[in-house]
Design an enzyme around this catalytic site. Structure first.
Site, PDB file in Angstrom:
ATOM      1  N   CYS A 156     -69.377  75.103  36.833  1.00  0.00           N
ATOM      2  CA  CYS A 156     -70.340  75.397  37.896  1.00  0.00           C
ATOM      3  C   CYS A 156     -70.085  76.808  38.437  1.00  0.00           C
ATOM      4  O   CYS A 156     -68.999  77.099  38.918  1.00  0.00           O
ATOM      5  CB  CYS A 156     -70.233  74.392  39.032  1.00  0.00           C
ATOM      6  SG  CYS A 156     -71.384  74.778  40.361  1.00  0.00           S
ATOM      7  N   GLY A 198     -80.843  73.521  28.234  1.00  0.00           N
ATOM      8  CA  GLY A 198     -81.159  74.864  28.680  1.00  0.00           C
ATOM      9  C   GLY A 198     -82.644  75.128  28.498  1.00  0.00           C
ATOM     10  O   GLY A 198     -83.088  75.444  27.399  1.00  0.00           O
TER      11      GLY A 198
END
Lengths: 234, 310
Positions: free
Chosen positions: B139, B252
């Site tokens: 993250c 993605g």
């Protein structure tokens, strides 16, 4: 899919969009609108201005690419509507003031219909709009241009005060609520927050609001919050 | 009959469409809009051992075909998740993946241990409501932990090794495109006992408010996702899948059945859908339907026929 009935320009960048479609809704709730393909990426949250016989009305201000596209919609055009979402204003008894600043007047029209005999205060930095539509619904209507509409509202004179407008105005309303409480009156002050949203349904946590009891979601726990619950950081 | 199923470390996916962490909550909200048990799986909102308030200030900003986010892992913490969300997960017929983040190595391990203990207890009463752990070492929006573990291979491996020892649940490691060498990182994760690798997490990006002369984000940088990153993600999935023998979970910028097929052809076993959930609140059910239709049109009877063919 919803259909545009009308999309009237009311003034500088302000439009009144009437659509056929949607699932009604309560005062203070909102819809996610989309009238484009993949870009802009996100749908746009707009509060319900009123629920009409066949759909919903919105009042919006052009601020970016999404609302720019909305402004170009013509009668008969299609758009996607998801909603109604959010927790709106409560149905209340007693003396009510509805206080709107700029485009923040949008959700208050529905409130005015649902809570007749409210005193209505509408403030604009420049050109006013939709004020005459509010007049027949108000016990008393106060319109201010260029000043601070909150200065016209005696917070000790009401049981409930609904406020929607820019952040500094919401913060000022919170302080006025506290001051009224100090003076021995306890109006319930409700603020409708406008935050950036991505999903609109409480999953993404993009619209998080700092509250006394922790982080809340503007889209699902709000957009309407009791003023005393919200912690304003700036 | 079209077969869209896939298996990762014994976990069955009825189709390759998994909702990506951070975009789907724990499924409840979308569950009000459509039957989320139609999905192949759900990766829940990223959890840390203790509750996290996330980042102050602007949390989302749109870009050309993408979106920057700086949510900063706001989450209720592992224990609150186990108590409040798992009863809902028990009702779902889909692969349920816990996405686990951490500030420190100890946080990751304690979090994994809590999840394992809960799974053991549920096993005695029936069956666990968690099918897999997805380890988030990537993250970009938290100052400590997160990507600090995901960029440097030795740091990543230390976390993977420690968590592997703490749980017997199938373990996927979610990799960062910002890693120094993502294929090497994936290989090392496999060597440490990871059952799968997920890629890619968001790409570190930035947006400057030129009038205020500052970044729009309090943390300066934010994570870029959405269609804008799809070519990069696809290339990385292709690269990694050629180097590892464990399954690759690809993601993605996926917004269509053809996007899914591209990732499968690049070598992904299943895929995850993130930002598209915001563009279309019914993204999951839309894609399940579109994928069936596309496979029928293209005479693809099973994803195994095309997996990794490019």
């Amino acid at each position: 899919m919803a259909t545009v009935i009308s999309n009237e320009r009311l003034g500088d960048g302000v439009y009144h969009l009437v659509v056929e479609g949607g699932n009604g809704g309560a005062m203070g709730q909102f819809y996610m609108l989309r009238a484009w393909g993949a870009y802009p990426l996100l749908s746009r949250p707009l509060s319900i201005h009123q629920v009409n016989d066949s759909g919903v009305d919105f009042l919006y201000h052009v601020v970016g690419e999404g609302t720019e596209i909305l402004a170009g919609l013509k009668p008969g055009d299609k758009l996607e509507l998801e909603g109604p979402f959010g927790t709106g204003f409560p149905h209340v008894e007693g003396k009510v003031a509805l206080v709107g600043g700029g485009i923040g007047i949008a959700p208050l029209y529905y409130c005015a219909q649902e809570l007749p005999e409210s005193d209505i205060y509408l403030g604009f930095s420049r050109e006013p709009f939709r004020t005459e539509a509010f007049r027949p619904l108000a016990a008393e209507l106060t319109v201010d241009v260029g000043g601070h509409i909150l200065d016209s509202v005696d917070f000790t004179a009401y049981d409930h005060i609904f406020v929607c407008g820019p952040h500094p105005m919401l913060k000022a309303a919170q302080l006025k609520g506290i001051a009224a409480e100090t003076a021995g009156k306890r109006p319930d002050v409700y603020l409708s927050l406008e935050n950036r949203m991505a999903c609109g349904i409480g999953a993404c946590l993009v619209c998080s609001v700092s509250c006394k009891d922790g982080q809340r979601k503007a889209c699902a726990d709000g957009p309407v919050f009791l003023a005393g619950e919200v912690l304003f950081h700036d | 009959m079209i077969n869209t199923t896939a298996t990762i470390a014994g976990v069955h996916f009825k189709n390759p469409i998994v909702m990506a962490s951070g975009t789907f909550g724990f499924g409840r909200e979308y569950g009000k809009l459509y039957n989320v048990s139609l999905l192949g799986g759900i990766s829940g909102k990223g959890l840390t051992l203790h509750a996290k308030a996330g980042n102050p200030g602007v949390r989302v900003y749109e870009t050309a075909s993408g979106m920057l986010n700086s949510v900063g892992l706001e989450n209720p913490g592992v224990e609150a998740f186990l108590a409040k969300e798992l009863p809902y997960w028990e009702t779902l017929d889909t692969a349920r993946i816990v996405n686990l983040g951490g500030n420190t190595l100890a946080d990751y391990v304690l979090g994994a241990e809590l999840i394992q203990r809960d799974a053991d207890a549920r096993l005695l009463r029936g069956k666990p409501a968690v099918d897999m752990i997805e380890l988030n070492i990537s993250c970009p929006n938290v100052k400590e932990g997160g990507i600090a573990f995901g960029v440097k291979t030795p740091a990543a491996l230390e976390v993977v090794r420690a968590v592997r020892a703490a749980t017997r649940l199938p373990l996927a490691v979610k990799l960062s495109p910002n890693a120094e060498d993502i294929a090497e990182m994936a290989e090392m994760c496999e060597a440490e006992g990871a059952d799968a690798v997920s890629l890619i997490n968001t790409i570190s990006g930035m947006k400057i408010d030129v009038r205020r002369r500052r970044s729009v984000f309090n943390n300066l940088y934010a994570g870029l996702s959405g269609p804008a990153i799809k070519p990069v993600a696809l290339r990385m999935v292709h690269q990694v899948s050629k180097r590892v023998s464990i399954p690759v979970i690809g993601m993605g910028g996926i917004t269509s059945a053809t996007d899914i097929i591209e990732f499968i052809m690049a070598g992904a076993t299943v895929i995850q859908v993130g930002t598209y959930n915001f563009m279309n609140l019914r993204a999951g059910s839309t894609l399940v339907e579109e994928l069936q239709q596309f496979m029928a049109e293209e005479n693809i009877s099973s994803l195994d026929e095309i997996r990794g063919i490019v």
